[in-house]
Design a protein around this motif. Structure first.
Motif, PDB file in Angstrom:
ATOM      1  N   PHE A 244       7.899   0.509  18.367  1.00 26.62           N
ATOM      2  CA  PHE A 244       7.753   0.383  16.927  1.00 26.62           C
ATOM      3  C   PHE A 244       7.939   1.729  16.255  1.00 26.62           C
ATOM      4  CE2 PHE A 244       4.944  -3.212  18.277  1.00 26.62           C
ATOM      5  CZ  PHE A 244       5.780  -4.206  17.813  1.00 26.62           C
ATOM      6  N   GLN A 245       8.619   1.704  15.134  1.00 27.81           N
ATOM      7  CA  GLN A 245       8.779   2.893  14.311  1.00 27.81           C
ATOM      8  C   GLN A 245       8.140   2.625  12.955  1.00 27.81           C
ATOM      9  OE1 GLN A 245      10.085   5.704  15.359  1.00 27.81           O
ATOM     10  NE2 GLN A 245      10.897   4.988  17.321  1.00 27.81           N
ATOM     11  N   ASN A 246       7.190   3.469  12.570  1.00 29.27           N
ATOM     12  CA  ASN A 246       6.626   3.352  11.237  1.00 29.27           C
ATOM     13  C   ASN A 246       7.620   3.937  10.239  1.00 29.27           C
ATOM     14  OD1 ASN A 246       4.173   2.191  12.052  1.00 29.27           O
ATOM     15  ND2 ASN A 246       3.358   4.186  12.604  1.00 29.27           N
ATOM     16  N   LEU A 247       7.991   3.173   9.266  1.00 33.50           N
ATOM     17  CA  LEU A 247       9.050   3.581   8.355  1.00 33.50           C
ATOM     18  C   LEU A 247       8.730   3.130   6.940  1.00 33.50           C
ATOM     19  CD1 LEU A 247      11.987   4.697   8.006  1.00 33.50           C
ATOM     20  CD2 LEU A 247      12.782   2.355   8.414  1.00 33.50           C
ATOM     21  N   VAL A 333      13.044  -2.115  -4.441  1.00 34.61           N
ATOM     22  CA  VAL A 333      12.184  -2.568  -3.348  1.00 34.61           C
ATOM     23  C   VAL A 333      11.874  -1.396  -2.423  1.00 34.61           C
ATOM     24  CG1 VAL A 333      14.172  -3.354  -1.954  1.00 34.61           C
ATOM     25  CG2 VAL A 333      11.872  -4.217  -1.459  1.00 34.61           C
ATOM     26  N   ILE A 334      10.605  -1.250  -2.089  1.00 38.40           N
ATOM     27  CA  ILE A 334      10.141  -0.264  -1.107  1.00 38.40           C
ATOM     28  C   ILE A 334       9.547  -1.050   0.044  1.00 38.40           C
ATOM     29  CG2 ILE A 334       8.523   1.591  -0.614  1.00 38.40           C
ATOM     30  CD1 ILE A 334       9.535   0.992  -4.185  1.00 38.40           C
ATOM     31  N   GLU A 350      -4.628  -1.663   0.436  1.00 39.81           N
ATOM     32  CA  GLU A 350      -4.377  -0.221   0.414  1.00 39.81           C
ATOM     33  C   GLU A 350      -3.038   0.115  -0.223  1.00 39.81           C
ATOM     34  OE1 GLU A 350      -4.801   1.340   4.330  1.00 39.81           O
ATOM     35  OE2 GLU A 350      -6.875   0.652   4.554  1.00 39.81           O
ATOM     36  N   LEU A 351      -2.082  -0.812  -0.123  1.00 43.15           N
ATOM     37  CA  LEU A 351      -0.785  -0.600  -0.752  1.00 43.15           C
ATOM     38  C   LEU A 351      -0.806  -0.942  -2.240  1.00 43.15           C
ATOM     39  CD1 LEU A 351       1.718  -2.061   1.870  1.00 43.15           C
ATOM     40  CD2 LEU A 351       1.527   0.316   1.177  1.00 43.15           C
ATOM     41  N   VAL A 352      -1.407  -2.083  -2.544  1.00 44.61           N
ATOM     42  CA  VAL A 352      -1.328  -2.610  -3.900  1.00 44.61           C
ATOM     43  C   VAL A 352      -2.261  -1.889  -4.870  1.00 44.61           C
ATOM     44  CG1 VAL A 352      -1.776  -4.662  -5.300  1.00 44.61           C
ATOM     45  CG2 VAL A 352      -0.554  -4.872  -3.134  1.00 44.61           C
ATOM     46  N   ALA A 353      -3.478  -1.599  -4.449  1.00 41.85           N
ATOM     47  CA  ALA A 353      -4.467  -1.035  -5.362  1.00 41.85           C
ATOM     48  C   ALA A 353      -4.011   0.266  -6.028  1.00 41.85           C
ATOM     49  CB  ALA A 353      -5.794  -0.840  -4.636  1.00 41.85           C
ATOM     50  N   THR A 384       6.387   4.743  -7.309  1.00 35.58           N
ATOM     51  CA  THR A 384       5.842   3.800  -6.327  1.00 35.58           C
ATOM     52  C   THR A 384       6.049   4.315  -4.911  1.00 35.58           C
ATOM     53  OG1 THR A 384       6.351   1.965  -7.818  1.00 35.58           O
ATOM     54  CG2 THR A 384       5.885   1.410  -5.521  1.00 35.58           C
ATOM     55  N   LEU A 385       7.233   4.832  -4.636  1.00 30.11           N
ATOM     56  CA  LEU A 385       7.520   5.378  -3.308  1.00 30.11           C
ATOM     57  C   LEU A 385       6.561   6.512  -2.982  1.00 30.11           C
ATOM     58  CD1 LEU A 385       9.309   5.613  -0.784  1.00 30.11           C
ATOM     59  CD2 LEU A 385      10.808   7.144  -2.096  1.00 30.11           C
ATOM     60  N   GLU A 386       6.329   7.384  -3.941  1.00 31.93           N
ATOM     61  CA  GLU A 386       5.427   8.525  -3.712  1.00 31.93           C
ATOM     62  C   GLU A 386       4.006   8.055  -3.438  1.00 31.93           C
ATOM     63  OE1 GLU A 386       3.841  12.496  -6.108  1.00 31.93           O
ATOM     64  OE2 GLU A 386       5.618  11.427  -6.806  1.00 31.93           O
ATOM     65  N   ILE A 387       3.552   7.050  -4.177  1.00 32.52           N
ATOM     66  CA  ILE A 387       2.198   6.532  -3.971  1.00 32.52           C
ATOM     67  C   ILE A 387       2.060   5.926  -2.571  1.00 32.52           C
ATOM     68  CG2 ILE A 387       0.596   4.694  -4.677  1.00 32.52           C
ATOM     69  CD1 ILE A 387       1.630   5.125  -7.567  1.00 32.52           C
ATOM     70  N   ILE A 388       3.042   5.126  -2.158  1.00 31.16           N
ATOM     71  CA  ILE A 388       2.963   4.472  -0.849  1.00 31.16           C
ATOM     72  C   ILE A 388       3.049   5.505   0.269  1.00 31.16           C
ATOM     73  CG2 ILE A 388       4.196   2.912   0.717  1.00 31.16           C
ATOM     74  CD1 ILE A 388       4.857   1.197  -1.724  1.00 31.16           C
ATOM     75  N   GLN A 389       3.892   6.503   0.115  1.00 32.44           N
ATOM     76  CA  GLN A 389       3.988   7.568   1.117  1.00 32.44           C
ATOM     77  C   GLN A 389       2.655   8.302   1.244  1.00 32.44           C
ATOM     78  OE1 GLN A 389       7.395   9.694  -0.431  1.00 32.44           O
ATOM     79  NE2 GLN A 389       8.745   8.871   1.144  1.00 32.44           N
ATOM     80  N   ASP A 390       2.027   8.571   0.124  1.00 30.52           N
ATOM     81  CA  ASP A 390       0.731   9.257   0.152  1.00 30.52           C
ATOM     82  C   ASP A 390      -0.309   8.433   0.908  1.00 30.52           C
ATOM     83  OD1 ASP A 390       1.716  11.389  -1.249  1.00 30.52           O
ATOM     84  OD2 ASP A 390       0.926  10.746  -3.190  1.00 30.52           O
TER      85      ASP A 390
END
Length: 394
Positions: A244-247, A333-334, A350-353, A384-390
């Motif tokens: 598995f690769q986390n991406l 889409v992310i 954790e993603l949505v909040a 959105t990408l920055e928030i999810i990456q964080d």
């Protein structure tokens, strides 16, 4: 070669099958290979023990009771190996060399387990440890469990920590099949399958390898699934490849969202097929699909949105129970993909909040066994990408 061989309950379901398992281990040892054996409870012992607990029992007592299935299996298999001249020892919770430890939350303590497993591996050139699958112990020595399919987790985790060349899962099917051989005719063995493919199948009902086990697999270690009647641990079956690769990935071009509404969506078969086929015949690729009680949404490249709208509109006209088609442009889409996602409770929250806290409207959310896709307005994509990456770097 260093091999971890896991024998499922079916493969140890009778004296004859235990003999067959012991023969295969003894042959591999005689050929000069180092083995660790993981044993599930014989047959349906665990389920039968659970069914017999018809009283209020504390969790610690339940764990002790259900552990008796695996404890019996390792003793039977160890004795069968000894009868073949193999130096074997059974390893169970409470043993001095027991390797698998869980923390206060009931999750595997990876650091402690890795260290103990390496100690267990130090004697593999002379002894075959026969380890109870499914079981663990906490820091105080109490018996705990690894959950459904925990014996698979035991095997692949130990394989990873002892630097095994291969983990062999011995079960009641000849590897991964094209379909359930008990249901469909002509089912055949799949010679090779990726961890992502297998995990998605496992989360959707395929009882081959427990999904929780596959997160411990890496590229350097093979995992193979074989039938207990095969007899040879080192050949045949299905090879599980990759890791598995986390991406976290953001699509580089915008999507259009086309929604078809109508009561036929929920009470008439073939609607999704008809709409999808119409788009496919026009060579329009669908990036994602979401459905509701009275609607189906297709995400396509924005530059083909107008053509797709006309095609779907024609389907609406021809199918009287469909009402209309609408288009929403400039959608981003992310996607978050990773083998650990299904094991992480609260991952959607954790993603949505944090996205909601930033006052970003989520257009759609589509999940699968190993991925989450978050759809937002194109102008909100970078934030959105920055928030999810964080969130995933914490």
């Amino acid at each position: 070669m260093r091999v971890v061989a896991k024998f499922g309950g079916t493969s140890l379901g009778s004296g004859d099958r235990i003999n067959r398992a012991a023969d295969s281990v003894a042959e591999a040892v005689a050929a000069g290979h180092e083995l660790v054996v993981v044993a599930s409870a014989m047959g349906n012992t665990t389920d039968e023990l659970l069914d017999d607990i018809e009283f209020e029992a504390e969790e610690a007592d339940r764990a002790e009771i259900v552990s008796m299935g695996e404890r019996t299996s390792v003793r039977m298999l160890k004795a069968a190996l000894a009868a073949r001249g193999v130096d074997a020892t059974f390893v169970e919770p409470g043993s001095d060399d027991w390797p698998i430890v869980t923390d206060s939350r009931g999750e595997v303590d990876a650091e402690e387990t890795r260290e103990r497993t390496r100690e267990l591996a130090s004697d593999l050139d002379g002894t075959v440890p026969v380890v109870t699958g499914f079981l663990a112990e906490d820091g105080e020595g109490n018996v705990t469990t690894l959950g459904r399919g925990g014996s698979d987790t035991t095997a692949v985790m130990l394989g990873s920590y002892v630097d095994a060349d291969e983990v062999v899962i011995v079960t009641d099917v000849e590897g991964v099949m094209t379909g359930d051989p008990h249901v469909v005719e002509g089912a055949r063995n799949v010679g090779k399958i990726t961890v992502d493919e297998l995990r998605n199948l496992s989360f959707r009902g395929a009882e081959v390898v427990a999904p929780s086990a596959l997160s411990y697999k890496d590229d350097d270690m093979g995992v193979r699934v074989v039938h207990y009647q095969h007899g040879d641990l080192l050949t045949g079956g299905t090879n599980v490849t990759g890791q598995f690769q986390n991406l976290i990935d953001m699509r580089e071009s915008p999507l259009a969202c086309l929604t078809v509404a109508g009561r036929a969506v929920r009470n008439q078969s073939g609607i999704l097929s008809d709409l999808s086929s119409a788009l496919a015949e026009a060579d329009i690729n669908v990036d994602a699909v979401a459905s509701g009680m009275d609607s189906i949404t297709f995400y396509v490249d924005e530059d083909v949105a107008e053509r797709a709208e006309n095609i779907l509109h024609q389907e609406v006209i021809e199918e009287g129970s469909l009402s209309s088609v609408t288009v929403d442009d400039d959608v981003a889409v992310i996607r978050v993909t990773g083998g650990e996602l299904p094991n992480q409770s609260g991952i959607i929250s954790e993603l949505v909040a944090p996205v909601a806290d930033a006052h970003i409207n989520i257009h759609d959310l589509i999940t699968s066994a190993t991925s989450v896709a978050v759809f937002v307005a194109w102008d909100d994509r970078e934030q959105t990408l920055e928030i999810i990456q964080d969130q995933f770097q914490q």
